[in-house]
Design an enzyme around this catalytic site. Structure first.
Site, PDB file in Angstrom:
ATOM      1  N   GLN A  49     107.428  31.293  97.438  1.00 51.65           N
ATOM      2  CA  GLN A  49     107.153  31.355  96.821  1.00 51.65           C
ATOM      3  C   GLN A  49     108.562  31.668  95.595  1.00 51.65           C
ATOM      4  O   GLN A  49     109.623  32.662  96.318  1.00 51.65           O
ATOM      5  CB  GLN A  49     106.505  32.669  96.331  1.00 51.65           C
ATOM      6  CG  GLN A  49     106.441  33.478  94.983  1.00 51.65           C
ATOM      7  CD  GLN A  49     105.568  35.192  94.936  1.00 51.65           C
ATOM      8  OE1 GLN A  49     105.670  35.964  96.600  1.00 51.65           O
ATOM      9  NE2 GLN A  49     105.174  35.816  94.221  1.00 51.65           N
TER      10      GLN A  49
ATOM     11  N   HIS B 139     101.397  34.387  90.931  1.00 51.57           N
ATOM     12  CA  HIS B 139     100.862  33.030  90.086  1.00 51.57           C
ATOM     13  C   HIS B 139     100.555  32.190  90.153  1.00 51.57           C
ATOM     14  O   HIS B 139      99.977  31.345  91.839  1.00 51.57           O
ATOM     15  CB  HIS B 139     102.585  32.895  88.521  1.00 51.57           C
ATOM     16  CG  HIS B 139     103.814  31.991  90.009  1.00 51.57           C
ATOM     17  ND1 HIS B 139     104.143  33.199  90.542  1.00 51.57           N
ATOM     18  CD2 HIS B 139     103.915  31.288  90.419  1.00 51.57           C
ATOM     19  CE1 HIS B 139     105.041  32.425  92.075  1.00 51.57           C
ATOM     20  NE2 HIS B 139     104.807  30.766  91.243  1.00 51.57           N
TER      21      HIS B 139
ATOM     22  N   HIS C 177      99.361  27.357  89.935  1.00 51.27           N
ATOM     23  CA  HIS C 177      99.896  26.504  89.919  1.00 51.27           C
ATOM     24  C   HIS C 177      98.640  25.929  89.621  1.00 51.27           C
ATOM     25  O   HIS C 177      97.792  25.790  90.467  1.00 51.27           O
ATOM     26  CB  HIS C 177     100.791  25.340  90.434  1.00 51.27           C
ATOM     27  CG  HIS C 177     102.401  26.626  90.822  1.00 51.27           C
ATOM     28  ND1 HIS C 177     103.272  25.920  89.951  1.00 51.27           N
ATOM     29  CD2 HIS C 177     102.342  27.622  91.541  1.00 51.27           C
ATOM     30  CE1 HIS C 177     103.892  27.245  90.190  1.00 51.27           C
ATOM     31  NE2 HIS C 177     104.150  27.708  91.402  1.00 51.27           N
TER      32      HIS C 177
END
Length: 138
Positions: free
Chosen positions: A94, A100, A102
Site C-alpha cells: 500500500q 482504495h 484498483h
C-alpha cells in the site's frame, strides 16, 4: 453518514476537487476515477469518501457501496480478465494510506497486474490450529 478526511491525503484532496481527476462515478460514499499511473489501459480506482488507512477501519456502509461500483467499472472496461486489488499496509504494497480498490484490466500476459503466489504446503494439524483460532475469533 460518517465523514472523515485528512487535509494532507492525496485521495481526500481528489474527493474535494482540490486535485483534478478523471472522475468515473461518484456516490454519497464513494469516488471512482482513472488511475493516472496505470498498469493497463482503463486501470481505475474506487475510494471511500471516508479517510481510513486500511479496509478494516472503514465503516461497513462504505464497503457495501464500493463493490457494485467496481463491478460497473469492470463491465465498462470490457476486459474478459481483470483484477480487483486492495492492499493494506506498507508490507502489503500500500502506497497511499487511504483505503482504495484498483480495478485493473488484464488484456494479455504483459499488461495489467503481475502476481507471484508463493503457496506453501502446511501440515493438516497446523492448519487445524489456525482454523480453530480464526473460527474462535469470528
Amino acid at each position: 453518514m460518517a465523514t472523515k478526511s485528512l487535509a494532507s491525503c492525496i485521495f481526500c484532496k481528489i474527493i474535494k476537487g482540490e486535485i483534478p481527476s478523471f472522475k468515473l462515478i461518484e456516490t454519497d460514499l464513494s469516488y471512482a476515477f482513472l488511475d493516472v499511473g496505470p498498469i493497463a489501459m482503463g486501470h481505475s480506482m474506487v475510494i471511500p469518501k471516508y479517510h481510513a488507512a486500511k479496509m478494516h477501519e472503514l465503516p461497513d456502509e462504505y464497503l457495501v457501496d464500493i463493490l457494485p461500483i467496481a463491478k460497473k467499472i469492470a463491465l465498462a472496461q470490457g476486459a474478459e480478465n481483470y483484477n480487483i486489488l486492495q492492499n493494506n499496509g506498507a508490507l502489503a504494497h500500500q502506497v497511499v494510506q487511504h483505503a482504495h480498490f484498483h480495478i485493473i484490466p488484464k488484456p494479455n500476459e504483459q499488461e495489467g497486474l503481475i502476481v507471484g503466489w508463493p503457496a506453501k504446503e502446511i501440515p493438516k494439524d497446523e492448519l487445524q490450529k489456525v482454523y480453530e483460532e480464526l473460527k474462535g475469533k469470528l
